[in-house]
Design an enzyme around this catalytic site. Sequence first.
Site, PDB file in Angstrom:
ATOM      1  CB  CYS A   2      -0.858  -0.013   1.257  1.00 23.30           C
ATOM      2  SG  CYS A   2      -1.747  -1.556   1.497  1.00 23.30           S
ATOM      3  NE  ARG A  29       4.173   2.217  -1.673  1.00 22.67           N
ATOM      4  CZ  ARG A  29       5.346   1.643  -1.355  1.00 22.67           C
ATOM      5  NH1 ARG A  29       6.389   1.898  -2.095  1.00 22.67           N
ATOM      6  NH2 ARG A  29       5.444   0.814  -0.340  1.00 22.67           N
ATOM      7  CD1 TRP A  76      -2.338  -4.473  -5.060  1.00 22.06           C
ATOM      8  CD2 TRP A  76      -1.655  -5.909  -3.496  1.00 22.06           C
ATOM      9  NE1 TRP A  76      -2.178  -5.707  -5.641  1.00 22.06           N
ATOM     10  CE2 TRP A  76      -1.766  -6.601  -4.707  1.00 22.06           C
ATOM     11  CE3 TRP A  76      -1.240  -6.617  -2.363  1.00 22.06           C
ATOM     12  CZ2 TRP A  76      -1.477  -7.967  -4.821  1.00 22.06           C
ATOM     13  CZ3 TRP A  76      -0.964  -7.974  -2.475  1.00 22.06           C
ATOM     14  CH2 TRP A  76      -1.072  -8.630  -3.712  1.00 22.06           C
ATOM     15  CG  ASN A 102       3.097  -0.865   2.766  1.00 17.20           C
ATOM     16  OD1 ASN A 102       2.516  -1.836   2.298  1.00 17.20           O
ATOM     17  ND2 ASN A 102       4.340  -0.539   2.439  1.00 17.20           N
ATOM     18  N   GLY A 103       1.987  -3.228   4.796  1.00 16.08           N
ATOM     19  CA  GLY A 103       2.700  -4.418   5.260  1.00 16.08           C
ATOM     20  C   GLY A 103       1.710  -5.440   5.785  1.00 16.08           C
ATOM     21  CD  GLU A 498      10.024  -7.811 -19.289  1.00 16.74           C
ATOM     22  OE1 GLU A 498       9.482  -6.726 -19.014  1.00 16.74           O
ATOM     23  OE2 GLU A 498      10.226  -8.714 -18.438  1.00 16.74           O
ATOM     24  CE  LYS A 502       6.454  -6.251 -18.816  1.00 13.59           C
ATOM     25  NZ  LYS A 502       7.118  -5.643 -17.746  1.00 13.59           N
ATOM     26  CD  GLU A 505       3.512  -6.680 -15.890  1.00 15.64           C
ATOM     27  OE1 GLU A 505       3.309  -6.468 -14.684  1.00 15.64           O
ATOM     28  OE2 GLU A 505       4.644  -6.623 -16.406  1.00 15.64           O
ATOM     29  CG  HIS A 521      11.248 -31.572 -27.509  1.00 14.68           C
ATOM     30  ND1 HIS A 521      11.704 -32.778 -27.979  1.00 14.68           N
ATOM     31  CD2 HIS A 521      12.109 -30.628 -27.969  1.00 14.68           C
ATOM     32  CE1 HIS A 521      12.819 -32.585 -28.680  1.00 14.68           C
ATOM     33  NE2 HIS A 521      13.081 -31.300 -28.688  1.00 14.68           N
ATOM     34  CE  LYS A 635       7.246   0.430 -11.736  1.00 16.57           C
ATOM     35  NZ  LYS A 635       7.315  -0.150 -13.055  1.00 16.57           N
TER      36      LYS A 635
HETATM   37  C1  AGP Z   1       6.936  -6.126 -14.177  1.00 18.20           C
HETATM   38  O1  AGP Z   1       6.327  -5.442 -15.185  1.00 18.20           O
HETATM   39  C2  AGP Z   1       6.196  -6.059 -12.907  1.00 18.20           C
HETATM   40  N1  AGP Z   1       5.900  -4.777 -12.501  1.00 18.20           N
HETATM   41  C3  AGP Z   1       6.848  -6.875 -11.814  1.00 18.20           C
HETATM   42  O2  AGP Z   1       7.027  -8.176 -12.280  1.00 18.20           O
HETATM   43  C4  AGP Z   1       8.206  -6.337 -11.343  1.00 18.20           C
HETATM   44  O3  AGP Z   1       9.168  -6.515 -12.324  1.00 18.20           O
HETATM   45  C5  AGP Z   1       8.619  -7.096 -10.086  1.00 18.20           C
HETATM   46  O4  AGP Z   1       7.634  -6.902  -9.101  1.00 18.20           O
HETATM   47  C6  AGP Z   1       9.984  -6.641  -9.584  1.00 18.20           C
HETATM   48  O5  AGP Z   1       9.943  -5.291  -9.243  1.00 18.20           O
HETATM   49  P1  AGP Z   1      11.326  -4.524  -8.951  1.00 18.20           P
HETATM   50  O6  AGP Z   1      12.131  -4.500 -10.212  1.00 18.20           O
HETATM   51  O7  AGP Z   1      10.888  -3.168  -8.488  1.00 18.20           O
HETATM   52  O8  AGP Z   1      12.024  -5.307  -7.862  1.00 18.20           O
END
Ligand code: AGP
Length: 640
Positions: A2, A29, A76, A102-103, A498, A502, A505, A521, A635
Amino acid sequence: MCSIIAYASCNGSDVSSILLDSLSLLEYRGYDSVGIAVLNDSSIIVRKGVGNVKDVNRKHRLEELVGSIGIGHTRWATHGSISDLNAHPHTSCDGRIAVVHNGIIDNYLELREGMLKDHSFKSETDSEVIAHMLEQLLSRHKDIKDAMVTLLRLLHGSYAFVALLNDGTLVGSRYNEPLIVGVVSSANNNLYYYAIKDEEDNRYNDLFCSSCFISSDVLAFIKYTDKAIFLSNGEFFILRPIKDGYRLSIYDTEGNKISKQITQIAWELSSYVIDKGKYAHYTLKEIHEQEYTIARALCSKINHEFITRLIDAKRVIVIGSGSSYNASLYAKHLLARVGVNVDACIASEVRYSISIDSNDVLLAISQSGETADLLDAVRYAKSKGCKILSIVNVNTSSLARESDYFTSINAGPEIGVAATKSFTAQLAVIYKVASLIARENNNYDYSIYYDSLGSAISKGIKDIIAKENILSSIADTIKGVNDIYVIGKGINHIIALEGALKLKELAYIHAEAINAGELKHGPLALIDNSRNSAVIALNVKDHTYKDVINNVKEVKARGGYVIGISDCYEYKECYDVMLNLPSIYDVNTNCNSVDTISYESLAYPIYQCIPLQLLAYNIAVKRDYNPDYPRNIAKSVTVT
Ligand code: AGP
């Protein structure tokens, strides 16, 4: 994960609009619900609800709240559903304390059923216990400092919290979650701070502040001040209103007053304009920014000790989560090529699947530098005597501060939840690190090389971005599919990973990266002519080209729909549609290749990555999803 914000303003000016402004910057966040609480006279007024900052403000008119001290939160959800009642701030039974957290409080149920059994709880959250604990301990100790010392002894888990008391006092603490104090001084607004003597111990530990911020991220207050105090684990602060301002006191876990260093935040961050500008979304803006961010990353300063530590290590273990784990795989690929004994591991797996000892060096990669899985792995490795190197985007992050050496990718704040510019900037810095290792033995100055490589790649990116309309029409064609398989070989398979991330997500499509050679395979069984799936072939003109063309033909033979991403026309007809990449030779004409690490190993991964980012973005928009704030994720993942 959060976000928290608190603001105590000077001369009684209202805080709600400033709180909301900061929360909208921290929304990456978490954006399940939003809420603020302000002190009006001696009553705490709380307004909160489900949704993002703009929607909740429109519905509950948060900005109309009047008061000069307040706290705010974006959620969150971890404990308790997404609901108005579970939104923060949470209050004590008597309403004289409001808390944002947060946590995760691990022992919240014990506390609820134990020392707080006579309290009436309004939410399902773990966080609400903090408000009731403070209420109970204040009635026992009568002194907020003593109450805080006892509270921190009783709370188990990871936390950063701020509590607003109805006498205008703000208190808070952190354990494994970031919490930063922003002290404001600006002559033209007559805002200032200075050390004041504490009558009790006659020392200048306290600070007088005319106004003060507390937050999870400097981003929340960077436009008001670049002076920050980073709280360490177990420390707590008390901000008491006094004449013309506030007295800020900071204590260790035992309640001993301590003096803390005020950190000057890098000007780059304070001068960075955080708005979408002409772009519809931060994600699109950040994809376009790669025209500059990769060249800037290639010019990042890399401390010589950083390089020698990697060279001298018995073994280097590169770790990361999500996109940063994909960057770790890229690091493993390149470092192995320059003779480093290297392995890569998903951060949350370090404790379970890799044995570490003091001769190893841990290279941790993270955009935010606050990812809990990664910080946990770093602290674990440190406990084994490991040296910690890190590659970060946030220089003030916990990871940067807990590393022996760190290098910044200088990509600027990344607001879109999906990593885009940060990922390619990570690749650029890793490429530079590997090439510096390769060059360690002959002290030749390669700065010109990185400059020209950077500008050559920027030109290529410009060409790719100019083809966004082609990607938009490809997105139209495949926006209805259920599954997308991204195939590639060698270093291109990492970019396939990668790209698949994308698509998951941003477009919420089940996407999988398949090593092209593995298709026959098993995965080939997934291919049919139903058009419910699509294959994206990363097929650049490197040593994997011919093999991947054969794999594309295998897919076509089963009626599959194939999108080719390539800089070679030789077998163009094999794809249903092809996105033509800029010629790699443009890069070569401007600069001399680097011994063992050719410019291809950076240019090709980047040239393939950007079309995948734009494709995922365009499909998301066409499916009417918000690319900046995808559902269910956020994020920086600050809970393990
Ligand atoms: C990637 O697009 C995501 N936002 C997520 O997988 C991110 O890469 C991951 O949470 C790691 O975040 P960081 O690089 O801030 O450690």
